[in-house]
Design a protein around this motif. Structure first.
Motif, PDB file in Angstrom:
ATOM      1  N   TYR A  41      -7.036  -4.130   0.503  1.00  5.77           N
ATOM      2  CA  TYR A  41      -6.295  -3.415  -0.547  1.00  5.77           C
ATOM      3  C   TYR A  41      -7.203  -2.497  -1.359  1.00  5.77           C
ATOM      4  CZ  TYR A  41      -2.405  -6.469   0.635  1.00  5.77           C
ATOM      5  OH  TYR A  41      -1.406  -7.121   1.317  1.00  5.77           O
ATOM      6  N   ALA A  70      -7.911   0.719   0.831  1.00  6.99           N
ATOM      7  CA  ALA A  70      -6.763   1.581   1.138  1.00  6.99           C
ATOM      8  C   ALA A  70      -6.369   2.509  -0.004  1.00  6.99           C
ATOM      9  CB  ALA A  70      -5.559   0.718   1.512  1.00  6.99           C
ATOM     10  N   LEU A  71      -6.847   2.216  -1.231  1.00 11.82           N
ATOM     11  CA  LEU A  71      -6.289   2.916  -2.397  1.00 11.82           C
ATOM     12  C   LEU A  71      -7.368   3.467  -3.325  1.00 11.82           C
ATOM     13  CD1 LEU A  71      -3.424   0.368  -3.102  1.00 11.82           C
ATOM     14  CD2 LEU A  71      -3.166   2.657  -2.131  1.00 11.82           C
ATOM     15  N   ILE A 117       0.844  -1.205   0.000  1.00 12.70           N
ATOM     16  CA  ILE A 117       0.000   0.000   0.000  1.00 12.70           C
ATOM     17  C   ILE A 117       0.878   1.253   0.000  1.00 12.70           C
ATOM     18  CG2 ILE A 117      -1.612   1.332   1.438  1.00 12.70           C
ATOM     19  CD1 ILE A 117      -2.817  -1.451   2.252  1.00 12.70           C
TER      20      ILE A 117
END
Length: 363
Positions: free
Chosen positions: A279, A282-283, A230
């Protein structure tokens, strides 16, 4: 009625693409339902996905028989099967492609993984597949290896949409972004329009943590497990914003060029200790794509949290990568290792797929 959680992601400027394709899924309306209900805006495929699709279904048998005329290699038979699925998926996304002004609605088909270290042959096959699929919303996938850089530039210079795959390291990602810009410049210099060209750079995530987490544990940095990928992605986004700005880029943008979006790949959690939507959550951020396996879409629909997270905690991301480096962990060497392993991970299912087609031909 509660807004679909997957659909909410697009309100933050990120497009969700499905990392899966097979003939039944297209034909039975399930892909169309994901487009309508979850706001899925594209599809990616790879050799492993097609191996699973073709070897586990009899829906391809008639086409294998028809294509096996003695004039085609087994690899050519495979591409004949794959191209039909890619064309059907492209047609399903055509309305979205048009409505989004060519921003989304793309379906990706990868060149043979056997060519990952053969730049010129990759370029030749990219041109051939582009012509054979014959859909303006297809993207041809080219691995972002060192030999692949020239193939990427040449393909963009031919006006071909490219999905650059197998990116793990930050230096290589920047080289890929610059190859895209150079390709646009070449196409423009040859007297062509560039506004129609689209590209993404696929940055792989969870595989980084799978490799690095045990090393972090050994070095006493266990608190950073599950965080290096990340952190790397957040730094990649900083590179993206830097590369796609400034005088060189602005000249192309004035001619209608689109930035090569970062695409987050390998976004399913491999560690059962992590949240299965880790994931993805987080993005999330503007002008990016996340290609997500079906099970992760289902999980996010149920309990995912959509928020603008990509540019949060960037100082922490820098700190994590600095500490990893200070501990003597060579991230560049490890990401090169992942690239080498990634090529092999696609070669193996592709070999298995070709064997399956060969066996089917002699039934």
């Amino acid at each position: 009625m509660e807004t679909n959680k997957v659909k909410q992601i697009h309100s933050f400027g990120q497009s969700i693409w499905l990392d899966f394709i097979d003939r039944a899924f297209i034909g039975n309306g399930k892909l169309k339902a994901l487009i309508d209900d979850d706001g899925v805006r594209g599809v990616t495929s790879n050799p492993a996905i097609f191996e699973k699709a073709i070897s586990s279904s009899d829906m391809y048998d008639a086409d294998i028989a028809a294509l096996s005329d003695g004039k085609r290699t087994t690899e050519e038979v495979f591409f004949g099967l794959a191209i039909k699925d890619i064309q059907d998926a492209c047609d399903l996304f055509k309305d979205l492609y048009t409505e989004s002004e060519k921003g989304d609605g793309y379906v990706s088909l990868e060149v043979s993984p056997f060519l990952a270290l053969k730049g010129e042959e990759t370029f030749e096959q990219a041109k051939l597949l582009w012509k054979q699929v014959d859909r303006e919303n297809v993207m041809i996938k080219i691995p972002g290896t060192q030999p692949g850089l020239d193939a990427i530039r040449k393909s963009i210079a031919q006006g071909i949409n490219i999905n650059v795959t197998l990116l793990f390291g930050l230096p290589r990602y920047e080289e890929v972004a610059l190859a895209y810009i150079a390709g646009l410049e070449d196409h423009l210099a040859a007297g062509h329009e560039i506004a129609h060209i689209s590209s993404v750079a696929s940055f792989f995530l969870s595989r980084i943590d799978v490799l690095i987490d045990p090393i972090l544990e050994e070095k006493g940095l266990g608190e950073y497990k599950g965080e290096v990928a990340i952190a790397s992605a957040k730094k990649a986004y900083e590179i993206y914003k830097r590369v796609f700005s400034g005088e060189r880029w602005e000249k192309l943008a004035a001619k209608g060029a689109k930035p090569q979006r970062l695409l987050w790949a390998s976004t399913s959690s491999k560690n059962p200790a992590f949240k299965d939507t880790k994931y993805v959550e987080a993005l999330i951020g503007p002008d990016t794509v996340d290609t997500v396996p079906l099970e992760t879409i289902v999980a996010f629909r149920d309990h995912g949290i959509a928020a603008n997270t990509l540019e949060q905690d960037t100082d922490k991301a820098t700190e994590i990568l600095d500490k990893v480096k200070a501990a003597g962990i060579d991230i560049d060497a490890l990401t090169q290792q992942l690239e080498d392993e990634g090529i092999e991970k696609f070669n193996q299912p592709f070999e298995k797929l070709l064997q399956s087609i060969e066996a089917n031909k002699v039934k």
